[in-house]
Design an enzyme around this catalytic site. Structure first.
Site, PDB file in Angstrom:
ATOM      1  N   ASP A 478       0.836  -1.200   0.000  1.00  0.00           N
ATOM      2  CA  ASP A 478       0.000   0.000   0.000  1.00  0.00           C
ATOM      3  C   ASP A 478       0.873   1.253   0.000  1.00  0.00           C
ATOM      4  O   ASP A 478       2.063   1.205   0.341  1.00  0.00           O
ATOM      5  CB  ASP A 478      -0.898  -0.030   1.249  1.00  0.00           C
ATOM      6  CG  ASP A 478      -2.215   0.687   1.038  1.00  0.00           C
ATOM      7  OD1 ASP A 478      -2.315   1.517   0.113  1.00  0.00           O
ATOM      8  OD2 ASP A 478      -3.147   0.422   1.818  1.00  0.00           O
ATOM      9  N   ASP A 548     -10.884   2.106  -3.086  1.00  0.00           N
ATOM     10  CA  ASP A 548     -11.445   1.804  -1.769  1.00  0.00           C
ATOM     11  C   ASP A 548     -12.958   1.805  -1.811  1.00  0.00           C
ATOM     12  O   ASP A 548     -13.603   1.469  -0.819  1.00  0.00           O
ATOM     13  CB  ASP A 548     -10.955   2.832  -0.734  1.00  0.00           C
ATOM     14  CG  ASP A 548      -9.559   2.487  -0.227  1.00  0.00           C
ATOM     15  OD1 ASP A 548      -9.134   1.336  -0.422  1.00  0.00           O
ATOM     16  OD2 ASP A 548      -8.896   3.370   0.355  1.00  0.00           O
TER      17      ASP A 548
HETATM   18  C1  GLA Z   1      -5.707   2.023   2.131  1.00  0.00           C
HETATM   19  C2  GLA Z   1      -6.163   0.842   1.304  1.00  0.00           C
HETATM   20  C3  GLA Z   1      -7.195   0.037   2.052  1.00  0.00           C
HETATM   21  C4  GLA Z   1      -6.627  -0.412   3.370  1.00  0.00           C
HETATM   22  C5  GLA Z   1      -6.128   0.793   4.159  1.00  0.00           C
HETATM   23  C6  GLA Z   1      -5.402   0.354   5.412  1.00  0.00           C
HETATM   24  O1  GLA Z   1      -6.701   2.973   2.250  1.00  0.00           O
HETATM   25  O2  GLA Z   1      -6.636   1.259   0.064  1.00  0.00           O
HETATM   26  O3  GLA Z   1      -7.594  -1.067   1.292  1.00  0.00           O
HETATM   27  O4  GLA Z   1      -5.579  -1.323   3.149  1.00  0.00           O
HETATM   28  O5  GLA Z   1      -5.254   1.589   3.402  1.00  0.00           O
HETATM   29  O6  GLA Z   1      -4.938   1.413   6.138  1.00  0.00           O
END
Ligand code: GLA
Length: 736
Positions: A478, A548
Site C-alpha cells: 500500500d 477503496d
Molecule cells: C488504504 C487501502 C485500504 C486499506 C487501508 C489500510 O486505504 O486502500 O484497502 O488497506 O489503506 O490502512
C-alpha cells in the site's frame, strides 16, 4: 521485418500489426514526423512535409527559419530554437543556457526489445515478434546525445517509445525536461479522453473536444494519482466504442507525469507525454546516461473497444510477469472492511475458519498487525509483529490459517514512516523533508526517502524478516499519501530536484528485489485504493486494488474507466458488506458478486457477521466465479453499456479468443417504469456461427443476429418482488 530504412529518402517506417509509423530527417538532420495511422505500403511519404514543396527549402532560406521551425512536425521537439510549441527536451547548461538542438547522427535496427535500466517496460516474447529502432540525435554544443528508442510489435497495434540521454561531452548539463514521446498530428479534429477522479471514484472517463491552446493532465503528487491516470486517448470526433480511429497513450511510470495535447495556430495537434517537467531537473555529468520511461502507443481503427483490447493483450502478455501472470488468483478474504484496526489473532482465525468452510482460499490480514498500531496514527516503519494483537506470534497465526486449508497474505506500507514509530525516533532524517520547514502530515504519516539506499535496505530487511518468519503467500503493498516538502537529507543541493524520480526508481528497486527473492508471492499493489493503478506497477504486481470504493454500482464506473487500458485480470475487486461503507448503498449480494467477478474476485467483509442468506450464497458465487474466470482473465473484453452516458444500466462481455464461449453480464442499475425489457446487442461473436444460451440449449441464434439484432433482457424484479434496482444477470453463450 517490421522496421524499414530508406537511405536515399532518409526515411523510417515502422510497421506494427495494422499500423504504420513514419519519420524522415532532413539534410540538416531535423527528424520529422511524417505519418501515424493505419498501415500503408509506401516506403516514404515525404511529400507530406513542406520541405519537398519547393527546390529552395525554407530551411535554406534563413530569413524565415524560425517561422518555419515553429510549424515543422518534429519527432522530438527541442526548446529554444524557434519551435514555440511544447518542447519535449530542454536543458540548463553550465553557462546558464537553455537552448538545445538535436540533429540526426545515426541509427540502428535490431530484433527484440531492450530493457529500461531500473525501470518497468513492456518486453518482447518469443511470440510477439518485436523489432527496435534506435535513432541517435546529437546536440554538439552541449555534448548531449538523445537516443530515441522505438519498438514495433508484429502481432499487436503497439509501438513503444522511450529516450536515453547520454552526456558524451565534457560539460555538466542539467536536464530540465526529458519527455518520452512527442507526436505532431496533422489535424485538430480530435477528442481527448482521460481518466480522472478522486479517492473512491478513480478513473472516470472524460471526453472533450480539443480546442486551440493546451489541454493537459498531470500529477505532481509523487504518484500517478487518484486525480489523473497517465492515460490519454486522442480520437476522431465521431469515434465511439466500435467505430472510428483512436490513438491511445499510456505512460509506464508510477510518479509525476505530464500529458498534453496542444492545438496550434495551423490547426494541428502536438501530443507530448513524459515525466512531469515541473520541479524536475537531472544533473548529467560527462559519461552519464539518463533514461526516460516508456510510453505505450496503441492505434485502433475500430473504436475505443479495440484500443482497449490491444492494451489488455499487451499488458497480459508483455508487461505482467511472474507466477500468477496466466494463473487464476486465489479467492481471498481481506479483513479491512470487516474489522479495520480492531482485530486480534482470535478474530482473524474466526474469519478464516468461516471463510474456509465456504470455499474462500486465502486470508489477508490488512493494516494494524505491526508496531503498536491501533489506528492510522502510528508505527509505519516498525515492521515487527504487534504481539498484543497477534498473540502467539505471526507464525502461529499463519500456521492456523494454513491448517484450515487457506493461504495467508499480509499488508505492508513500506514507503511510509509514522512520527510515532521507533524508526522515526531513530532516523528522523529518513523522512522526505526540507530542513527548517515544518513537515506536513497526511494520514498522520510522512514519506520515507527512497532515494537513499540505506533506507531501502533497512525497510526491505525488516520485510524479509517477516516474510521469512511464516508461510506468507501474498502481499498487499500500500502507499497512502502524497508528497510535500520535497527534500532529501541524502542528496546534494544540485541533485535535490531529482528526488521525485529517484524516489520512484527506489520503489521499483525494492519491488524488483521482492519479486526476485520471493517469486512465489502474489503481489497486489494499492495506493489509498487506486492512486497508483498504472502500467509501471503492473510490471511488478499482476493485480492492483482498483479503489477503496467497493460499492457494486460505483464500481461499474470505476471498472469501466479502468478497462480503457488495463486488463480485467489486473483489477482488484471484492464483494463487501452492505450498507456499503463508502456510499451507504444497499445492493443485492448477487450483483456484488457479478461486479467483483470482472476482476480478481474476493471478499472484504466479516463473514462471521453477514446475513445468513448472504453467507449461504457464497459457495455458489465462488462456483460461478470459477466457471467463468478463465474467460474473464484471458478472453476479449467488450463494453456494451456506458454508465457515464446512461446510468440506468450497464453491460459488458467476455468472449474467448476462439469465439466459442461468451459471457454477458448485465446490471439493471435502475428499474424503469413501463418497460418490460431492454434490447442488448452482443459483441465480439463469430457472425457465421450459431450460439445457444446455456439455459436454453434448444434455441440456436446466429452470431450475426445476436450482434445486429440483439436479445431482449426482461426487466428483473428484486428478490422482494417490488424493487429491481441494482439487480444483475449473467448469460452464457456457447457456440454450437
Ligand atoms: C488504504 C487501502 C485500504 C486499506 C487501508 C489500510 O486505504 O486502500 O484497502 O488497506 O489503506 O490502512
Amino acid at each position: 521485418m517490421s522496421i524499414f530504412y530508406n537511405d536515399k529518402q532518409r526515411s523510417f517506417r515502422l510497421d506494427a500489426k495494422d499500423t504504420s509509423y513514419m519519420m524522415k530527417y532532413t539534410e540538416e538532420g531535423y527528424l520529422c514526423h511524417v505519418y501515424y495511422g493505419k498501415k500503408v505500403p509506401d516506403e516514404d511519404l515525404g511529400y507530406l512535409l513542406r520541405f519537398d514543396e519547393s527546390p529552395r527549402t525554407p530551411l535554406e532560406n534563413n530569413r524565415d527559419r524560425a517561422t518555419f521551425l515553429d510549424t515543422t512536425p518534429f519527432e522530438y521537439s527541442c526548446f529554444g530554437i524557434g519551435d514555440y510549441r511544447e518542447a519535449a527536451f530542454k536543458i540548463l547548461d553550465d553557462k546558464g543556457m537553455t537552448a538545445v538542438d538535436l540533429r540526426y547522427k545515426s541509427h540502428r535496427i535490431y530484433k527484440g526489445k531492450p530493457e529500461l535500466e531500473g525501470m518497468p517496460a513492456t518486453f518482447a516474447t518469443d511470440e510477439s515478434g518485436c523489432e527496435t529502432l534506435e535513432i541517435t540525435m546529437e546536440d554538439k554544443p552541449s555534448g548531449l546525445e538523445a537516443v530515441l528508442v522505438y519498438t514495433a510489435f508484429d502481432k499487436l497495434d503497439v509501438i513503444t517509445r522511450s529516450v536515453r540521454v547520454n552526456n558524451v561531452g565534457s560539460r555538466s548539463i542539467q536536464l530540465t525536461r526529458v519527455l518520452s514521446a512527442c507526436i505532431d498530428f496533422d489535424t485538430d479534429k480530435f477528442d481527448m479522453i482521460t481518466l480522472n477522479g478522486s479517492w473512491a471514484r478513480e478513473r472516470a472517463v472524460e471526453r472533450c473536444r480539443l480546442h486551440h491552446g493546451k489541454q493537459l493532465i498531470d500529477s505532481i503528487k509523487g504518484e500517478s494519482s487518484h486525480q489523473n491516470n497517465p492515460f490519454v486517448a486522442l480520437c476522431d470526433n465521431n469515434t465511439d466504442e466500435d467505430r472510428g480511429e483512436v490513438f491511445g497513450f499510456n505512460f509506464v511510470y508510477s510518479g509525476n507525469f505530464f500529458a498534453q495535447a496542444e492545438v496550434t495556430q495551423h490547426k494541428k495537434t502536438r501530443f507530448v507525454m513524459g515525466i512531469n517537467p515541473l520541479d524536475f531537473t537531472w544533473l548529467l555529468e560527462p559519461g552519464e546516461t539518463f533514461t526516460a520511461p516508456e510510453v505505450v502507443m496503441v492505434h485502433s481503427d475500430e473504436g475505443l473497444g479495440k484500443m482497449s483490447r490491444t492494451f489488455h493483450d499487451l499488458y497480459r502478455g508483455n508487461l505482467i510477469r511472474g507466477e500468477y501472470k496466466d494463473k487464476r488468483r486465489p479467492i481471498l478474504i481481506n479483513n479491512w472492511e470487516a474489522t479495520y484496526f480492531n482485530f486480534d489473532t482470535e478474530k482473524i482465525i474466526s474469519i478464516a475458519r468461516e471463510a474456509s468452510k465456504l470455499g474462500i482460499e486465502m486470508l489477508v490480514m490488512d493494516d494494524g498487525w505491526f508496531g503498536h498500531r491501533d489506528s492510522d496514527n502510528s508505527s509505519l516503519g516498525d515492521w515487527f509483529v504487534y504481539e498484543k494483537k497477534i498473540q502467539g506470534g505471526l507464525k502461529y497465526l499463519v500456521d492456523e490459517v494454513n491448517k484450515l486449508g487457506m493461504k495467508f497474505g499480509l499488508w505492508f506500507e513500506p514507503e511510509m514512516i509514522s512520527p510515532d514509530s521507533d524508526l522515526y525516533r531513530a532516523h528522523p532524517d529518513w523522512a522526505i523533508q526540507i530542513e527548517g520547514r515544518p513537515l506536513t502530515m497526511s494520514r498522520e504519516q510522512y514519506v520515507l526517502d527512497y532515494s537513499n539506499k540505506d533506507v531501502r535496505d533497512y525497510i526491505y530487511s525488516m520485510m524479509r524478516k517477516i516474510l521469512d518468519s511464516a508461510n506468507i503467500e501474498y502481499i498487499k503493498w500500500d502507499m497512502n499519501r502524497q508528497f510535500t516538502e520535497i527534500g532529501s537529507n541524502f542528496l546534494p543541493a544540485n541533485r535535490q530536484r531529482e528526488l521525485w524520480h529517484r524516489y520512484v526508481l527506489g520503489v521499483y528497486d525494492v519491488m524488483n528485489r521482492l519479486t526476485t527473492d520471493y517469486p512465489h508471492i502474489l503481489l497486489e499493489n494499492c495506493s489509498g485504493g487506486g492512486a497508483r493503478f498504472d502500467p509501471g506497477m503492473l510490471y511488478y504486481s499482476p493485480q492492483i486494488w482498483c479503489s477503496d470504493d467497493t460499492d457494486a454500482i460505483e464500481r461499474l464506473k470505476i471498472q469501466h474507466g479502468t478497462s480503457m487500458c488495463y486488463p480485467c485480470s489486473a483489477m482488484g475487486a471484492h464483494v463487501s458488506d452492505c450498507p456499503n461503507h463508502t456510499v451507504g448503498r444497499n445492493t443485492p449480494f448477487r450483483t456484488r458478486g457479478h461486479v467483483a467477478m470482472v476482476g480478481t474476485f474476493g471478499y472484504e467483509l466479516d463473514v462471521t457477521r453477514i446475513p445468513q442468506e448472504d453467507r449461504d450464497s457464497i459457495p455458489a458465487q465462488i462456483e460461478e466465479f470459477n466457471k467463468y474466470n478463465t474467460l474473464v482473465r484471458t478472453g476479449d473484453h467488450y463494453r456494451i453499456g456506458n454508465v457515464f452516458e446512461d446510468n440506468t444500466w450497464d453491460a459488458w462481455m467476455f468472449v474467448s479468443k476462439d469465439k466459442t464461449d461468451a459471457l454477458l453480464e448485465f446490471v439493471q442499475v435502475l428499474a424503469r417504469p413501463n418497460e418490460r425489457s431492454r434490447r442488448i446487442k452482443l459483441k465480439g461473436l463469430d457472425p457465421d456461427a450459431y450460439y445457444y444460451e446455456e439455459s436454453e440449449p434448444d434455441r440456436k441464434i446466429s452470431g450475426a443476429a445476436l450482434m445486429n439484432a440483439g436479445i431482449n433482457i426482461a426487466k428483473i424484479w428484486g428478490a422482494d418482488g417490488i424493487s429491481g434496482d441494482f439487480a444483475s444477470k449473467i448469460l452464457h453463450f456457447i457456440k454450437t
